[in-house]
Scaffold this motif. Structure first.
Motif, PDB file in Angstrom:
ATOM      1  N   LEU A 164     -18.172 -36.698 -17.607  1.00 32.47           N
ATOM      2  CA  LEU A 164     -19.002 -35.732 -16.677  1.00 32.47           C
ATOM      3  C   LEU A 164     -20.315 -36.522 -16.271  1.00 32.47           C
ATOM      4  CD1 LEU A 164     -17.993 -32.212 -17.776  1.00 32.47           C
ATOM      5  CD2 LEU A 164     -17.812 -32.782 -15.416  1.00 32.47           C
ATOM      6  N   PHE A 165     -20.880 -36.821 -17.179  1.00 32.51           N
ATOM      7  CA  PHE A 165     -22.240 -37.421 -17.112  1.00 32.51           C
ATOM      8  C   PHE A 165     -22.025 -38.808 -16.076  1.00 32.51           C
ATOM      9  CE2 PHE A 165     -24.178 -34.440 -19.854  1.00 32.51           C
ATOM     10  CZ  PHE A 165     -25.566 -34.219 -19.299  1.00 32.51           C
ATOM     11  N   LYS A 171     -22.305 -41.731 -10.542  1.00 30.36           N
ATOM     12  CA  LYS A 171     -21.774 -42.702  -9.893  1.00 30.36           C
ATOM     13  C   LYS A 171     -21.213 -43.697 -10.613  1.00 30.36           C
ATOM     14  CE  LYS A 171     -24.422 -41.933  -5.810  1.00 30.36           C
ATOM     15  NZ  LYS A 171     -25.106 -42.570  -4.655  1.00 30.36           N
ATOM     16  N   GLY A 172     -20.626 -43.383 -11.874  1.00 25.90           N
ATOM     17  CA  GLY A 172     -19.903 -44.343 -12.753  1.00 25.90           C
ATOM     18  C   GLY A 172     -18.566 -44.093 -12.707  1.00 25.90           C
ATOM     19  N   THR A 181     -13.372 -39.148 -11.614  1.00 25.93           N
ATOM     20  CA  THR A 181     -13.966 -39.334 -13.148  1.00 25.93           C
ATOM     21  C   THR A 181     -14.598 -37.844 -13.622  1.00 25.93           C
ATOM     22  OG1 THR A 181     -14.431 -41.733 -12.841  1.00 25.93           O
ATOM     23  CG2 THR A 181     -15.661 -40.179 -14.664  1.00 25.93           C
ATOM     24  N   MET A 182     -15.331 -37.379 -12.909  1.00 26.35           N
ATOM     25  CA  MET A 182     -15.632 -35.897 -13.283  1.00 26.35           C
ATOM     26  C   MET A 182     -14.541 -34.926 -13.565  1.00 26.35           C
ATOM     27  SD  MET A 182     -19.081 -35.609 -10.798  1.00 26.35           S
ATOM     28  CE  MET A 182     -19.683 -34.112 -11.548  1.00 26.35           C
ATOM     29  N   LEU A 183     -13.463 -34.641 -12.627  1.00 22.34           N
ATOM     30  CA  LEU A 183     -12.359 -33.990 -12.608  1.00 22.34           C
ATOM     31  C   LEU A 183     -11.636 -34.386 -14.096  1.00 22.34           C
ATOM     32  CD1 LEU A 183     -10.807 -31.790 -11.767  1.00 22.34           C
ATOM     33  CD2 LEU A 183      -9.359 -33.449 -10.305  1.00 22.34           C
ATOM     34  N   ALA A 184     -11.381 -35.835 -14.392  1.00 21.95           N
ATOM     35  CA  ALA A 184     -10.987 -36.031 -15.640  1.00 21.95           C
ATOM     36  C   ALA A 184     -11.645 -35.557 -16.842  1.00 21.95           C
ATOM     37  CB  ALA A 184     -10.751 -37.674 -15.802  1.00 21.95           C
ATOM     38  N   VAL A 198     -23.823 -40.379 -24.250  1.00 26.69           N
ATOM     39  CA  VAL A 198     -23.244 -38.890 -24.705  1.00 26.69           C
ATOM     40  C   VAL A 198     -22.368 -39.223 -26.179  1.00 26.69           C
ATOM     41  CG1 VAL A 198     -21.574 -37.296 -23.963  1.00 26.69           C
ATOM     42  CG2 VAL A 198     -23.395 -38.425 -22.192  1.00 26.69           C
ATOM     43  N   TYR A 199     -21.675 -40.236 -26.216  1.00 24.64           N
ATOM     44  CA  TYR A 199     -20.680 -40.404 -27.370  1.00 24.64           C
ATOM     45  C   TYR A 199     -21.674 -40.306 -28.430  1.00 24.64           C
ATOM     46  CZ  TYR A 199     -16.859 -41.398 -30.398  1.00 24.64           C
ATOM     47  OH  TYR A 199     -15.749 -41.683 -31.261  1.00 24.64           O
ATOM     48  N   PHE A 200     -22.785 -41.107 -28.459  1.00 26.27           N
ATOM     49  CA  PHE A 200     -23.722 -41.270 -29.762  1.00 26.27           C
ATOM     50  C   PHE A 200     -23.972 -39.666 -30.200  1.00 26.27           C
ATOM     51  CE2 PHE A 200     -28.025 -41.126 -31.188  1.00 26.27           C
ATOM     52  CZ  PHE A 200     -28.167 -42.104 -32.124  1.00 26.27           C
TER      53      PHE A 200
END
Length: 774
Positions: A372-373, A378-379, A172-175, A115-117
């Motif tokens: 989010l991804f 499950k990361g 993690t998704m909430l963050a 995603v950051y790419f």
């Protein structure tokens, strides 16, 4: 006009007040956009704006077309392979910090990088797990899903593990949602509330938590987690109580790995200029430890704890658990802010080093979408690792193509060769995690440096560190931020005010305590407040100003009004006579008692003294009856240096206005200098000025005000009938109003030239007197 004279300069210009300067140089009153104007611009649309938004949202469209294939691709390939191997070997142990199985660390090292790419603006940071962030996620996981304890032993069933994976992914998704919202709302400036000292103290304290949290893997002891204040000490207590049950094989293996990793990392640091690339010690140790464990069957022989089965490929994406959202809002927000702060700090270092821009708001969007991804697959929460980013940059990485290639290495491990790591001991992973903490643990050295540079920053570091150790990561971070804001309030609430004096017979004014060659005009006090003035420090400002001038103007005013009433009564009763030398009492005692006079209305005593009915003008410092005393005032002018005052709130304006009136009513002129335009406009909007407090008291610089005061006093002393009154606001541009007529600006220019000669003569006389005295 400025005339250079060697290393000196000579400036010849009129003495300017703020109003005179604005009129003479035709100040333009700019239109300030309203909120409606900003909304109109925000919702407007044009091809240029659409292109800019697209390029901002997808930075890859800007740098990828300009990619230098021949010059960069080889460097990015080498950097990507090196960084990818490190990412694999950090993702596995960092998953243990998050209290999830090691394999999930590979997911955290893959999805956020992809995603950051596309969305990130930094070309050199390596996105993925970070030990402090993993520990914060682990603390939240442990709070929501505690360890299973039965019959005095610690066991974690498959259902418990799945619940923990769900909690880690959901938080993690909430963050990520928080980061995405902050980026869309353009609130990237939030990182300024986490100073470098606070981040350093926080990460150092978190490193201590990491060390303690890995004891259960190094010693292979059933140590429960304690997500509460003083939980670190409870963990240590539990470890020492079970120390006799330590698995010696795990302990010895971990110590050997730790020593090797520390030694090789030290060699990498010492000889980094000579090495083409850092020695990949994590890879070497992992391969050797895995082979030895598999060949010697450590799991069966010594009952060591190993990674175990690693799922090949990816698991299906999952929806977050809403109940976790409701319970972990504070934890998720802390994770979001810390993740962004750490990543942005590292990205900023490399952007400055390699001279390219980064966008804080776009970084928030990139990390938000990445988390989010990552959480959906499950990361757990990702940021950037200092050591991993250092590998990517030091091995020649030019762009995020290196990051993309590192993700491909992680992908190969996930789908093909991950099962080869199944015999690896968890104690080796724990040792590798500790081996990456050297940089954070070495931050203890900053205490001494900060103490010498700025003691407030040193206190922020120490308080944040201790708060993290004692209260835990979330409460410790909150306490650190609170203390940091408290230091800002303390600095502004109690500024270091100073009395200034002329230095070197020039236009320079500094704290009179710091120099010996000073000149202070008689009867003039120059006071500086180097801080905003607002409701919390306005009383402190008043007290410091009173201490600087040596008297309370309100007390003097009330004493004078009481004395004036007494004098009028005595004159009316014939108890006092007026002579050319002043007042003479005709009786030895007074009929009016002090108690009667003290019962006068406070409002009447606070009014300006009215001496129109008296047959003589009173000199309050000398011409008084012997039985009447009034505090002596040796100051006729006060200059307030507001050059460092960035704002005034409404409460401070009200108190300042009343304070200025108190001085004016006892015939002490007040001049305010160095005030910025926005603040002066605000004073006008807030109806700050009236018949007593006028815009004519504002001057450009301290020297302008001093020159004006000296000329005014000189003219008053040479001609008693000449009473200068500033009338700069007059629309006809007249400057000085006298009994003999009006002087216009042309006459004022000649007067200014005379001012310079007068001041120069005064300074020469003063210098000659100093030489004579010496």
């Amino acid at each position: 006009m400025v005339e250079p004279v060697g290393n000196q300069y000579v400036v010849a210009r009129p003495v300017y007040s703020e109003v005179l300067f604005d009129e003479e140089h035709q100040k333009v009153h700019r239109y300030h956009k309203t909120f409606a104007d900003h909304l109109r611009v925000f919702f407007s649309c044009s091809p240029q704006k659409a292109k800019k938004i697209t390029l901002d949202l997808l930075p890859i469209l800007s740098w990828l077309p300009a990619y230098n294939l021949k010059g960069w691709i080889l460097n990015d390939i080498v950097s990507g392979i090196s960084t990818g191997m490190v990412a694999v070997l950090q993702g596995l142990p960092f998953a243990l910090l998050a209290n999830v199985p090691p394999g999930y660390g590979l997911y955290a090292a893959f999805f956020p990088v992809i995603v950051y790419f596309f969305f990130g603006t930094s070309r050199h940071i390596s996105v993925g797990p970070f030990p402090v962030l993993s520990l914060m996620v682990g603390a939240t996981v442990l709070k929501m899903v505690p360890d299973d304890t039965g019959n005095g032993t610690l066991t974690n069933s498959s259902s418990t593990i799945q619940q923990r994976v769900m909690v880690a992914a959901s938080v993690t998704m909430l963050a990520g949602i928080f980061q995405l919202l902050l980026g869309v709302l353009r609130i990237g400036f939030i990182v300024i509330y986490l100073s470098q000292s606070l981040i350093s103290g926080f990460t150092t304290g978190a490193a201590i938590h990491v060390v303690v949290s890995q004891l259960k893997f190094i010693l292979q002891l059933p140590i429960p987690g304690y997500n509460q204040p003083l939980g670190l000490f409870l963990t240590l207590k539990s470890a020492f109580e079970q120390i006799a049950d330590t698995n010696i094989a795990d302990l010895v293996t971990a110590l050997i790995v730790l020593v090797i990793v520390f030694v090789v990392k030290e060699l990498n640091e010492r000889y980094k200029a000579k090495l083409p690339a850092p020695i990949p010690i994590e890879l070497i140790v992992t391969v050797i430890a895995t082979g030895v464990s598999y060949a010697c069957k450590f799991k069966d022989t010594y009952q060591v704890d190993v990674i175990g089965k690693l799922d090949r490929g990816f698991q299906a994406p999952m929806a977050p658990d809403i109940s976790v959202f409701q319970s972990c809002v504070g934890d998720a927000f802390s994770i979001a802010v810390v993740a962004f702060a750490v990543a942005f700090s590292v990205a900023k270092v490399y952007s400055i080093k390699h001279d390219y821009p980064i966008d804080a708001n776009q970084e928030l969007i990139a990390f938000g979408i990445g988390n989010l991804f990552g959480g959906a697959f499950k990361g757990f929460a990702a940021s950037t690792s200092l050591s991993r980013s250092g590998v990517q940059e030091s091995t020649g990485g030019k762009t995020q193509v290196a990051g993309f290639l590192s993700a491909m290495i992680v992908l190969i491990v996930i789908v093909a060769i991950g099962h080869l790591l199944e015999p690896l001991q968890k104690s080796v992973l724990a040792a590798l995690a500790l081996g990456n903490l050297k940089g954070m643990l070495m931050q203890f050295k900053e205490i001494g440096v900060l103490w010498k540079k700025d003691r407030y920053d040193c206190l922020i570091w120490v308080v944040t560190f201790l708060a993290v150790i004692l209260l835990g990561l979330d409460l410790g971070l909150l306490a650190g931020v609170g203390f940091q804001l408290l230091t800002v309030i303390f600095r502004t609430q109690f500024p270091k005010c100073a009395v200034l004096a002329n230095i070197g017979r020039s236009d320079i004014y500094r704290n009179r305590k710091d120099y010996t060659d000073i000149y202070e005009p008689e009867g003039v006090r120059i006071f500086r407040c180097p801080s905003p003035i607002f409701f919390a420090n306005i009383e402190f400002f008043k007290d410091k100003l009173t201490a600087a001038v040596g008297f309370s103007p309100l007390r003097v005013l009330r004493k004078r009004n009481k004395a004036l009433r007494k004098i009028k009564r005595m004159l009316k009763k014939g108890e006092l006579q007026v002579t050319p030398k002043g007042f003479v009492c005709t009786v030895s005692s007074l009929n009016d008692s002090e108690d009667e006079l003290d019962n006068n209305s406070i409002e009447e005593l606070d009014r300006p003294t009215d001496t129109k009915d008296l047959p003589i003008q009173i000199d309050w410092n000398s011409d008084l009856p012997s039985n009447i005393t009034v505090p002596r005032v040796d100051i006729h002018s006060i200059i307030l240096d507001f050059s460092a005052v960035s704002f005034l709130d409404v409460s401070a304006m009200r108190v300042l206005r009343e304070t200025l009136k108190e001085y004016i009513r006892i015939n002490v002129d007040v001049y305010i200098v160095g005030i910025h335009d926005g603040l002066l406009d605000k004073l006008e909007r807030c109806a700050f000025f009236d018949d007593e407090v006028k815009p004519s008291m504002f001057f450009l610089t301290i020297h302008d005000a001093v020159l004006f005061i000296l000329v005014k006093m000189d003219i008053a002393a040479s001609s008693p009938k000449f009473k200068p009154i500033m009338d700069i606001e007059n629309k006809d541009h007249y400057i000085i109003n006298t009994n003999g007529g009006l002087r216009n600006r042309d006459v004022m220019k000649t007067a200014i030239e005379n001012i310079s000669r007068i001041i120069h003569g005064k300074l020469l006389k003063y210098r000659e007197c100093q030489k004579h005295n010496n």
